[in-house]
Design a protein around this motif. Structure first.
Motif, PDB file in Angstrom:
ATOM      1  N   UNK A 114      26.695  60.712 -36.975  1.00 38.48           N
ATOM      2  CA  UNK A 114      27.660  60.304 -35.365  1.00 38.48           C
ATOM      3  C   UNK A 114      27.105  58.922 -35.352  1.00 38.48           C
ATOM      4  N   UNK A 115      28.098  57.364 -35.271  1.00 41.76           N
ATOM      5  CA  UNK A 115      27.342  56.349 -34.695  1.00 41.76           C
ATOM      6  C   UNK A 115      27.650  56.278 -33.347  1.00 41.76           C
ATOM      7  N   UNK A 116      27.075  55.858 -32.737  1.00 40.25           N
ATOM      8  CA  UNK A 116      27.729  54.854 -31.416  1.00 40.25           C
ATOM      9  C   UNK A 116      27.865  53.403 -31.580  1.00 40.25           C
ATOM     10  N   UNK A 117      29.108  53.156 -31.415  1.00 41.75           N
ATOM     11  CA  UNK A 117      29.503  51.667 -31.965  1.00 41.75           C
ATOM     12  C   UNK A 117      28.685  50.732 -31.194  1.00 41.75           C
ATOM     13  N   UNK A 118      28.442  50.706 -29.652  1.00 41.69           N
ATOM     14  CA  UNK A 118      27.834  49.858 -28.972  1.00 41.69           C
ATOM     15  C   UNK A 118      25.429  50.109 -29.008  1.00 41.69           C
ATOM     16  N   UNK A 119      25.642  51.086 -29.329  1.00 43.43           N
ATOM     17  CA  UNK A 119      24.432  51.375 -30.001  1.00 43.43           C
ATOM     18  C   UNK A 119      24.017  50.597 -30.763  1.00 43.43           C
ATOM     19  N   UNK A 120      25.411  50.856 -32.005  1.00 38.25           N
ATOM     20  CA  UNK A 120      24.925  50.119 -33.468  1.00 38.25           C
ATOM     21  C   UNK A 120      24.640  48.337 -32.826  1.00 38.25           C
ATOM     22  N   UNK A 121      25.761  47.888 -32.173  1.00 38.08           N
ATOM     23  CA  UNK A 121      25.566  46.513 -31.838  1.00 38.08           C
ATOM     24  C   UNK A 121      24.444  46.043 -31.107  1.00 38.08           C
ATOM     25  N   UNK A 122      23.953  47.035 -29.987  1.00 38.49           N
ATOM     26  CA  UNK A 122      22.113  47.189 -29.700  1.00 38.49           C
ATOM     27  C   UNK A 122      20.740  46.896 -30.559  1.00 38.49           C
ATOM     28  N   UNK A 123      21.706  47.519 -31.929  1.00 35.20           N
ATOM     29  CA  UNK A 123      20.500  47.622 -32.704  1.00 35.20           C
ATOM     30  C   UNK A 123      20.067  46.238 -33.779  1.00 35.20           C
ATOM     31  N   UNK A 124      21.500  46.178 -33.585  1.00 35.26           N
ATOM     32  CA  UNK A 124      21.433  44.614 -34.488  1.00 35.26           C
ATOM     33  C   UNK A 124      20.662  43.648 -34.963  1.00 35.26           C
ATOM     34  N   UNK A 125      19.895  43.299 -33.348  1.00 33.88           N
ATOM     35  CA  UNK A 125      19.163  42.454 -33.428  1.00 33.88           C
ATOM     36  C   UNK A 125      17.788  42.177 -34.592  1.00 33.88           C
ATOM     37  N   UNK A 126      17.504  43.858 -34.948  1.00 28.52           N
ATOM     38  CA  UNK A 126      16.772  44.439 -35.123  1.00 28.52           C
ATOM     39  C   UNK A 126      17.207  44.454 -36.781  1.00 28.52           C
ATOM     40  N   UNK A 127      18.242  43.954 -37.319  1.00 34.77           N
ATOM     41  CA  UNK A 127      17.875  43.748 -38.710  1.00 34.77           C
ATOM     42  C   UNK A 127      17.462  41.770 -38.780  1.00 34.77           C
ATOM     43  N   UNK A 128      17.311  41.197 -38.416  1.00 34.43           N
ATOM     44  CA  UNK A 128      16.996  39.993 -38.523  1.00 34.43           C
ATOM     45  C   UNK A 128      15.643  39.950 -38.178  1.00 34.43           C
ATOM     46  N   UNK A 129      14.419  39.036 -40.056  1.00 32.11           N
ATOM     47  CA  UNK A 129      12.971  39.407 -39.526  1.00 32.11           C
ATOM     48  C   UNK A 129      12.518  39.111 -38.000  1.00 32.11           C
ATOM     49  N   UNK A 130      13.114  38.069 -37.498  1.00 36.11           N
ATOM     50  CA  UNK A 130      12.511  37.145 -36.260  1.00 36.11           C
ATOM     51  C   UNK A 130      13.415  38.434 -35.197  1.00 36.11           C
ATOM     52  N   UNK A 131      12.359  39.607 -34.781  1.00 36.42           N
ATOM     53  CA  UNK A 131      13.842  40.703 -34.125  1.00 36.42           C
ATOM     54  C   UNK A 131      13.171  41.501 -32.687  1.00 36.42           C
ATOM     55  N   UNK A 132      13.917  41.405 -31.265  1.00 35.49           N
ATOM     56  CA  UNK A 132      12.603  41.536 -29.952  1.00 35.49           C
ATOM     57  C   UNK A 132      11.699  42.967 -30.768  1.00 35.49           C
ATOM     58  N   UNK A 133      10.824  42.700 -29.666  1.00 31.65           N
ATOM     59  CA  UNK A 133      10.179  44.747 -29.209  1.00 31.65           C
ATOM     60  C   UNK A 133      10.489  44.891 -28.788  1.00 31.65           C
ATOM     61  N   UNK A 134      10.725  46.658 -28.171  1.00 32.73           N
ATOM     62  CA  UNK A 134      10.788  46.938 -27.253  1.00 32.73           C
ATOM     63  C   UNK A 134       9.864  46.409 -25.774  1.00 32.73           C
ATOM     64  N   UNK A 135      10.225  46.624 -24.465  1.00 32.42           N
ATOM     65  CA  UNK A 135      11.667  46.721 -23.586  1.00 32.42           C
ATOM     66  C   UNK A 135      12.005  45.511 -24.162  1.00 32.42           C
ATOM     67  N   UNK A 136      14.052  45.531 -24.081  1.00 28.92           N
ATOM     68  CA  UNK A 136      14.256  44.092 -23.533  1.00 28.92           C
ATOM     69  C   UNK A 136      15.797  44.604 -22.569  1.00 28.92           C
ATOM     70  N   UNK A 137      16.116  43.111 -22.686  1.00 30.76           N
ATOM     71  CA  UNK A 137      17.564  42.850 -21.523  1.00 30.76           C
ATOM     72  C   UNK A 137      19.013  42.642 -22.884  1.00 30.76           C
TER      73      UNK A 137
END
Ligand code: KG4
Ligand code: ZN
Length: 355
Positions: A114-137
């Protein structure tokens, strides 16, 4: 490791396959926008029925695109798990994705996740080659949510501020409707605003002169209604464009002010925009301007990963699968599901992302 992701929480039917270390290898989205347009908003029962109609054909085309199950129906041997959005969202719509996800997992002999929809939105930027490291706002702005979230690591979320009334997307949609624009209003209002004259109307920036990170957008919608009543001559396109422009300026400015405040309060140096309203180019430009002035890095996923999509569900499902999350024996979806209830993921998720 390959994980199938299924998204049916609202009015987008979407399926994708995420391969650990490689990324998305297949992805399809079917939007129900045309179906709901004549009602001016999402009709939950119609959404559920349309998910039922579209999900299996989408699944077939995604498996084909991923080259899975070409030798027969034993697709499960090539997939390690089936992830589905379990909430938050429309209960009936969620049940369609959950039913298919659970059934496929059972038939293929792999775990359901099961996946939490908002967690999925929060992780979406990790799908890009230029992605944020943790932590972030993260500024999470969608049709149902407006939140500022401090993301320490995947699963470790501290909600710093939320909307007290309308979500930003909802405010866009309602104001768009006042301006006579078709549903969903956000993209249409953005287009109209681009033709408006900045500064003709001056809308308030709600709650910026009070401390805190809460938002309120229902007043802007009322302000738009009053401006339209008093200043829009007939169906004058240019007057309406000026109102759209003033509304969008007020929203983007307010979001930028609150993001800057949250960055300064937390000391975080990376800002991520997620959720459907993140597709708005004026918002991106305004936040970029603020981020540059603050010396902060700004990240956002491509447009198709901003609005609801299966790719983000497949990725979040992959992270959760690797962390050992499994669906229980019951058949549960959650219309409401606070982010804070999620367990932090403690391993380094970079091992699952493309090198
Ligand atoms: O994340 P999303 O696809 O679904 C939810 O989980 O709510 O967000 C949909 C919302 C809608 O309110 C839509 O009007 C808004 O995002 N939206 C936009 C734009 N594109 C989508 N709002 C402003 N400008 C846009 N370009
Ligand atoms: Zn969403």
């Amino acid at each position: 490791m390959k994980i199938l992701g299924i998204e049916t929480s609202c009015d987008e039917t979407s399926v994708a396959v995420y391969q650990a270390g490689r990324g998305i290898i297949a992805h399809r989205i079917y939007s129900q926008v045309a179906l709901h347009a004549e009602y001016g908003g999402v009709v939950p029962e119609l959404a559920s029925r349309d998910h039922v109609r579209k999900l299996l054909p989408l699944l077939a085309s995604v498996l084909k695109e991923a080259g899975i199950g070409e030798d027969g129906p034993a697709a499960g041997r090539e997939l390690d798990g089936v992830a589905y959005t379990a909430g938050p969202g429309l209960a009936g719509a969620l049940l369609v994705g959950a039913a298919l996800g659970r059934s496929l997992a059972w038939a293929w002999g792999v775990p359901a996740v099961p996946v939490h929809h908002m967690e999925a939105h929060l992780m979406a930027p990790l799908l890009e080659a230029r992605r944020p490291a943790f932590p972030f706002l993260a500024l999470l702005v969608s049709g149902g949510h407006t939140m500022l979230v401090a993301v320490e690591r995947p699963g470790d979320y501290r909600v710093l501020g939320e909307t007290l009334d309308d979500a930003v997307g909802e405010a866009f949609d309602k104001t768009a409707s006042l301006l006579g624009l078709p549903y969903p209003g956000g993209p249409a209002l953005e287009k109209l605003a681009a033709r408006g004259r900045p500064g003709r109307f001056d809308f308030p920036r709600p709650m910026v002169d009070r401390p805190g990170l809460e938002f309120s957008f229902s007043g802007l919608k009322t302000h738009a209604a009053t401006s339209i009543r008093d200043h829009v001559a007939g169906d004058s396109e240019s007057d309406r464009a000026d109102v759209a422009c003033a509304f969008q300026d007020a929203v983007t400015d307010t979001l930028a002010i609150k993001c800057r405040r949250a960055l300064r309060q937390t000391g975080l140096r990376r800002l991520v925009i997620a959720g459907g309203v993140g597709a708005n180019r004026a918002l991106r430009a305004r936040l970029q301007e603020m981020a540059d002035a603050e010396g902060v890095e700004l990240y956002y996923p491509r447009l198709e990963y901003c609005t609801d999509n299966g790719a983000m569900v497949a990725l979040a499902g992959c992270l959760r699968f690797a962390a050992g999350a499994r669906a229980g024996a019951g058949f549960d979806v959650r219309a409401r599901w606070p982010l804070a209830e999620l367990e932090p993921i403690t391993f380094d998720v970079n091992s699952l992302l493309p090198a």
